[in-house]
Design an enzyme around this catalytic site. Structure first.
Site, short mmCIF file in Angstrom:
data_model
loop_
_atom_site.label_atom_id
_atom_site.label_comp_id
_atom_site.label_asym_id
_atom_site.label_seq_id
_atom_site.Cartn_x
_atom_site.Cartn_y
_atom_site.Cartn_z
N GLU A 122 -86.10 5.04 20.08
CA GLU A 122 -85.42 5.22 18.79
C GLU A 122 -85.71 6.61 18.26
O GLU A 122 -86.87 7.00 18.19
CB GLU A 122 -86.00 4.23 17.77
N GLU A 164 -87.78 -8.78 12.45
CA GLU A 164 -86.62 -7.88 12.54
C GLU A 164 -87.17 -6.53 12.99
O GLU A 164 -87.77 -5.80 12.21
CB GLU A 164 -85.95 -7.74 11.17
N CYS A 194 -82.24 0.80 11.68
CA CYS A 194 -82.50 0.10 12.94
C CYS A 194 -81.20 -0.20 13.69
O CYS A 194 -81.22 -0.47 14.87
CB CYS A 194 -83.23 -1.19 12.65
N LYS A 226 -95.50 -7.18 0.74
CA LYS A 226 -96.24 -5.94 1.00
C LYS A 226 -95.24 -4.89 1.51
O LYS A 226 -94.82 -4.91 2.65
CB LYS A 226 -97.33 -6.16 2.06
P1 NAP Z 1 -93.88 -0.01 10.90
O1 NAP Z 1 -94.81 1.12 11.07
O2 NAP Z 1 -93.97 -1.14 11.83
O3 NAP Z 1 -94.08 -0.49 9.39
C1 NAP Z 1 -93.36 -1.55 8.84
C2 NAP Z 1 -94.22 -2.27 7.83
O4 NAP Z 1 -95.34 -2.85 8.49
C3 NAP Z 1 -94.80 -1.36 6.75
O5 NAP Z 1 -94.86 -2.06 5.55
C4 NAP Z 1 -96.19 -1.09 7.29
O6 NAP Z 1 -97.09 -0.72 6.28
C5 NAP Z 1 -96.52 -2.46 7.84
N1 NAP Z 1 -97.63 -2.49 8.77
C6 NAP Z 1 -97.95 -1.61 9.75
N2 NAP Z 1 -99.06 -2.03 10.40
C7 NAP Z 1 -99.45 -3.20 9.82
C8 NAP Z 1 -100.52 -4.12 10.02
N3 NAP Z 1 -101.45 -3.92 10.97
N4 NAP Z 1 -100.59 -5.20 9.22
C9 NAP Z 1 -99.70 -5.42 8.26
N5 NAP Z 1 -98.66 -4.59 8.01
C10 NAP Z 1 -98.53 -3.50 8.79
O7 NAP Z 1 -92.38 0.46 10.96
P2 NAP Z 1 -91.74 1.78 10.35
O8 NAP Z 1 -91.86 2.85 11.36
O9 NAP Z 1 -92.23 2.07 8.98
O10 NAP Z 1 -90.24 1.29 10.17
C11 NAP Z 1 -89.24 1.65 11.03
C12 NAP Z 1 -88.98 0.57 12.08
O11 NAP Z 1 -88.42 -0.57 11.43
C13 NAP Z 1 -87.99 0.99 13.11
O12 NAP Z 1 -88.41 0.61 14.38
C14 NAP Z 1 -86.73 0.24 12.72
O13 NAP Z 1 -85.85 0.04 13.78
C15 NAP Z 1 -87.29 -1.01 12.16
N6 NAP Z 1 -86.34 -1.67 11.28
C16 NAP Z 1 -85.79 -2.85 11.69
C17 NAP Z 1 -84.85 -3.49 10.90
C18 NAP Z 1 -84.24 -4.78 11.35
O14 NAP Z 1 -83.68 -5.48 10.53
N7 NAP Z 1 -84.34 -5.17 12.60
C19 NAP Z 1 -84.49 -2.96 9.67
C20 NAP Z 1 -85.08 -1.76 9.27
C21 NAP Z 1 -86.01 -1.14 10.09
P3 NAP Z 1 -97.46 0.83 6.04
O15 NAP Z 1 -96.21 1.60 6.13
O16 NAP Z 1 -98.00 0.83 4.66
O17 NAP Z 1 -98.46 1.18 7.08
#
Ligand code: NAP
Length: 477
Positions: free
Chosen positions: A380, A249, A283, A173
């Site tokens: 962040e 992650e 990240c 997903k």
């Molecule tokens: P996010 O809002 O948590 O979204 C990440 C994923 O989770 C998306 O596919 C999102 O879908 C999905 N999601 C959100 N709520 C959900 C739920 N209730 N059930 C199932 N899936 C759900 O994160 P983001 O803001 O897009 O991404 C940025 C973050 O990712 C930053 O904090 C960054 O540091 C972190 N990151 C970490 C790494 C690592 O390797 N540690 C690498 C890259 C990024 P939708 O977008 O469709 O809602």
């Protein structure tokens, strides 16, 4: 106009009722196409397909699975330009960066294709003569992979490749901002001829609904997630209801420390690469730059000159090395952090404004005279803003560097071998870049400590996260 479908059980299919959602080009704000809007029912079908496929896929020999993974790698290499182009169009990163991500994404298939053949077990001496103890490694089962938009191909393959290598099957997903990246990726991977159901794709604008099916469906035995710490905590808590395995992650807040003895040119090049790659939307990017007091002026002058030389624009235009942010919220976040810092006494060395035109652009920005109490030092930014602070002693900077709830990546530059070992061992982070701003590679274990998550992706460890240990105790008659 592009149109994406779901991929379930080896077939491209529309969502129920032909439901779809739009996806935009962040550099222009224009409509790029529509992705299929999968929901609970489609997710259930994808999980069922993955479960059916699991029985055969998990019983293939490691060599057979390795051959499939190598075919995935070859397919990505053959189509690398097509993959890079959709990435720039939908995610915004400059084309050369997109090409680099395609290479990175494909490298997981090659690495885990090789590692698939090294899933060793062991035998343990028993305490009685007529017994034998064997330990074997088996795939955990159906895996749900949930990925963010910032690395729209690298994050999916970093999960799919080790899962398949271990013998698991997958439902992916992706994020709603980059669904067509996942669609094109799956079109390309289809060329590898994987059996139906081994790899399934659910694009959706309703992540909560799809997430609920993943969390409550007993066939899903593992959730591997990359994204924000808040979503990661929610998924981990809910996954506990069925004791599903999780790999998380999550967010980071990387310190980037420059000691006075460092090669200054190298350090500035490092912070440029770390902070402005993907316009700061990574990240592992430098979130706090600590510079030892005697080199502050020289460091800032060099840093400023390099930032002024960046060319911001549409990632498809040649010469552009800084693309747009993903959406309006991302621009607002950078603005908010700069406003808060300036109100508390920071100065803007360069940048500090959004670009008033189509697309979501924020200028590459350096803040100086930053203090630990500013919002940017604990949250962040996920944007192209670099806060610079000074420090006086090694222990002081280690303490300040560690003083956040995150623990993903950290960086420091020094030419003193003793200090190098001292600092590397004391930074409370899963990844330490020592005179190296770009440490992520397929063969190394990537992941965080503290609230940056659990589990590792890449390296030998990346495969272990998809395996269960089974112990067979045998009596020899
Ligand atoms: P996010 O809002 O948590 O979204 C990440 C994923 O989770 C998306 O596919 C999102 O879908 C999905 N999601 C959100 N709520 C959900 C739920 N209730 N059930 C199932 N899936 C759900 O994160 P983001 O803001 O897009 O991404 C940025 C973050 O990712 C930053 O904090 C960054 O540091 C972190 N990151 C970490 C790494 C690592 O390797 N540690 C690498 C890259 C990024 P939708 O977008 O469709 O809602």
């Amino acid at each position: 106009m592009m149109k994406g479908s779901l991929y379930i059980d080896g077939k491209w299919t529309d969502a129920a009722g032909g439901r779809s959602f739009p996806t935009l080009n962040p550099a222009t704000g224009q409509l790029l196409g529509y992705a299929a809007d999968g929901g609970k029912e489609e997710t259930r079908l994808a999980i069922d397909a993955a479960q059916r496929a699991f029985h055969k896929w998990s019983r293939l020999s490691a060599l057979e699975r390795a051959d499939y993974l190598m075919a995935c790698y070859d397919a990505m290499m053959r189509n690398s330009e097509k993959l890079a182009e959709i990435m720039t169009l939908e995610q915004g990163k400059p084309l050369q960066e997109a090409r680099n991500e395609v290479q990175y994404a494909a490298s997981f298939f090659r690495w885990f294709g090789e590692e698939a053949r090294r899933v060793y077990g062991e035998t343990i001496p028993a305490s009685v003569a007529e017994k034998r103890i064997m330990v074997i490694q088996q795939p955990v089962g159906v895996v749900a992979a949930i990925t963010p938009w910032n690395f729209p191909q690298g994050m999916p393959t970093r999960k799919i490749a080790p899962a398949l290598a271990a013998g698991c099957t997958v439902v992916l997903k992706p994020a709603k901002q980059t669904p067509l990246n996942a669609t094109v990726l799956f079109e390309v991977l289809e060329e590898a001829g994987l059996p139906p159901g081994v790899m399934n794709l659910i694009t959706t604008s309703r992540s909560g609904e799809v997430g609920e099916e993943i969390l409550t469906n007993e066939k899903v035995r593992k959730i591997t997630f990359t994204g924000s710490t808040d979503t990661g905590k929610y998924l981990t808590k809910e996954a506990a209801n069925q004791m599903k395995r999780v790999s998380m992650e999550l967010g980071g807040h990387a310190p980037f420390i420059v000691f006075a003895d460092a090669n200054l040119e190298e350090a500035v090049n490092g912070v440029m690469a770390s902070k402005f790659r993907n316009a700061g939307q990574t990240c592992v990017c430098a979130n706090r730059v600590y510079v030892e007091r005697p080199i502050k002026e020289r460091f800032e002058a060099l840093f400023k000159a390099k930032v002024e030389a960046l060319r911001m624009g549409d990632g498809l235009d040649s010469g552009v090395n800084l693309g747009p942010l993903i959406d309006e919220n991302a621009v607002a976040k950078s603005e908010e952090h700069v406003r808060d810092a300036v109100a508390k006494g920071a100065k803007i060395l360069v940048g500090g404004n959004r670009r008033a035109s189509a697309g979501h652009f924020y200028e590459p920005t350096i803040l100086t005279d930053v203090t630990d109490d500013m919002q940017i030092c604990s949250e962040e930014t996920f944007g192209p803003v670099a806060p610079v602070m000074v420090f006086d002693t090694v222990d002081e900077v280690i303490e300040r560097a560690n003083n956040v709830p995150y623990g993903l990546a950290s960086y420091f530059y020094t030419n003193d071998i003793n200090r190098a070992v001292y600092v590397a061992e004391r930074l409370e982070y899963g990844i330490v870049g020592l005179n190296d701003a770009l440490p992520a590679v397929a063969q190394a274990p990537f992941g965080g400590v503290k609230e940056s998550g659990v589990g590792r992706e890449g390296g030998r460890e990346g495969l272990k996260d998809f395996l269960e240990t089974k112990y067979i105790s045998m009596k020899v008659l």
